[in-house]
Design a protein around this motif. Structure first.
Motif, short mmCIF file in Angstrom:
data_model
loop_
_atom_site.label_atom_id
_atom_site.label_comp_id
_atom_site.label_asym_id
_atom_site.label_seq_id
_atom_site.Cartn_x
_atom_site.Cartn_y
_atom_site.Cartn_z
N MET A 25 0.82 -1.21 0.00
CA MET A 25 0.00 0.00 0.00
C MET A 25 0.86 1.26 0.00
O MET A 25 0.56 2.22 -0.72
CB MET A 25 -0.95 -0.02 1.19
CG MET A 25 -2.02 -1.09 1.06
SD MET A 25 -3.27 -1.02 2.36
CE MET A 25 -2.42 -1.83 3.69
N THR A 42 -4.28 4.82 6.07
CA THR A 42 -3.51 3.59 5.85
C THR A 42 -2.64 3.26 7.05
O THR A 42 -2.69 2.15 7.59
CB THR A 42 -2.64 3.72 4.59
OG1 THR A 42 -3.48 3.97 3.46
CG2 THR A 42 -1.81 2.47 4.35
N THR A 116 -5.60 -5.64 5.73
CA THR A 116 -4.70 -5.20 4.67
C THR A 116 -4.86 -6.04 3.41
O THR A 116 -4.79 -5.51 2.30
CB THR A 116 -3.23 -5.26 5.13
OG1 THR A 116 -2.92 -6.60 5.54
CG2 THR A 116 -2.94 -4.30 6.26
N VAL A 119 -7.69 -4.77 1.29
CA VAL A 119 -7.36 -3.52 0.60
C VAL A 119 -6.53 -3.82 -0.63
O VAL A 119 -6.83 -3.35 -1.74
CB VAL A 119 -6.63 -2.53 1.53
CG1 VAL A 119 -6.20 -1.29 0.77
CG2 VAL A 119 -7.50 -2.14 2.73
N TYR A 127 -7.78 1.74 -4.69
CA TYR A 127 -7.05 1.91 -3.43
C TYR A 127 -7.72 2.92 -2.49
O TYR A 127 -7.99 2.60 -1.33
CB TYR A 127 -5.61 2.33 -3.72
CG TYR A 127 -4.79 2.53 -2.48
CD1 TYR A 127 -4.46 1.46 -1.67
CD2 TYR A 127 -4.38 3.80 -2.09
CE1 TYR A 127 -3.72 1.63 -0.51
CE2 TYR A 127 -3.64 3.98 -0.93
CZ TYR A 127 -3.32 2.90 -0.15
OH TYR A 127 -2.60 3.08 1.00
N VAL A 131 -9.33 1.88 1.11
CA VAL A 131 -8.80 2.37 2.38
C VAL A 131 -9.89 3.08 3.17
O VAL A 131 -10.02 2.89 4.38
CB VAL A 131 -7.57 3.28 2.17
CG1 VAL A 131 -7.17 3.97 3.48
CG2 VAL A 131 -6.40 2.48 1.62
N TRP A 134 -12.05 0.44 4.61
CA TRP A 134 -11.31 -0.20 5.71
C TRP A 134 -11.45 0.62 6.98
O TRP A 134 -11.75 0.08 8.05
CB TRP A 134 -9.86 -0.35 5.28
CG TRP A 134 -8.94 -1.10 6.17
CD1 TRP A 134 -9.25 -2.10 7.05
CD2 TRP A 134 -7.52 -0.93 6.25
NE1 TRP A 134 -8.10 -2.56 7.66
CE2 TRP A 134 -7.04 -1.86 7.18
CE3 TRP A 134 -6.62 -0.09 5.61
CZ2 TRP A 134 -5.69 -1.96 7.50
CZ3 TRP A 134 -5.28 -0.20 5.91
CH2 TRP A 134 -4.82 -1.12 6.86
#
Length: 148
Positions: A25, A42, A116, A119, A127, A131, A134
């Motif tokens: 990431m 992140t 992770t 993601v 992305y 995120v 997440w």
């Protein structure tokens, strides 16, 4: 043979760990500067799912940041200015990073609905979206577990 992360419970497929996904990431953020827009999430989400990286007070502070970013929509640039003195290492009254004697842990187990690996599975094209999802899922999981 598959293993699981001892902290977040994520399945490690083919020896690829949470740290490996985290580094992927970070690479994507450097590869496409637009992805830098979620860097604060992140790093925060990765560390919150691996609480032993934080000192106990650092973990508490980090959960507060997640609430500010997700629930309140606070811009990280604004927050950085607002909290400049509070988190300045020369003035700060608490530790952020774990030490051998003090590391963060949750009072109640957390079942993470996104990690992770999820993601990264979304690819670089999704992305930012992944995120953000997440971060939202983490806040919901922390609340569902009774840790918030």
């Amino acid at each position: 043979m598959s293993e699981h992360c001892p902290e977040c419970g994520a399945l490690w497929r083919d020896g690829v760990t949470c740290a490996d996904h985290f580094h992927q990431m970070l690479f994507w953020e450097n590869e496409d500067s637009a992805n830098w827009a979620v860097h604060h999430l992140t790093v925060l989400c990765y560390h919150l799912q691996h609480p032993s990286l934080y000192a106990p007070d650092g973990l508490e502070h980090a959960t507060g940041l997640l609430i500010k970013f997700v629930d309140e929509g606070v811009d990280p640039r604004v927050l950085r200015v607002q909290m400049r003195d509070e988190v300045d290492s020369g003035k700060r009254q608490f530790k952020i990073t774990a030490t051998a004697d003090a590391h963060g842990a949750y009072a109640h187990p957390v079942t993470w609905t996104m990690t992770t690996a999820d993601v990264v599975a979304g690819g670089i094209e999704r992305y930012i979206e992944q995120v953000n999802a997440w971060a939202r899922s983490m806040l919901a999981d922390l609340r569902a577990s009774g840790n918030l």
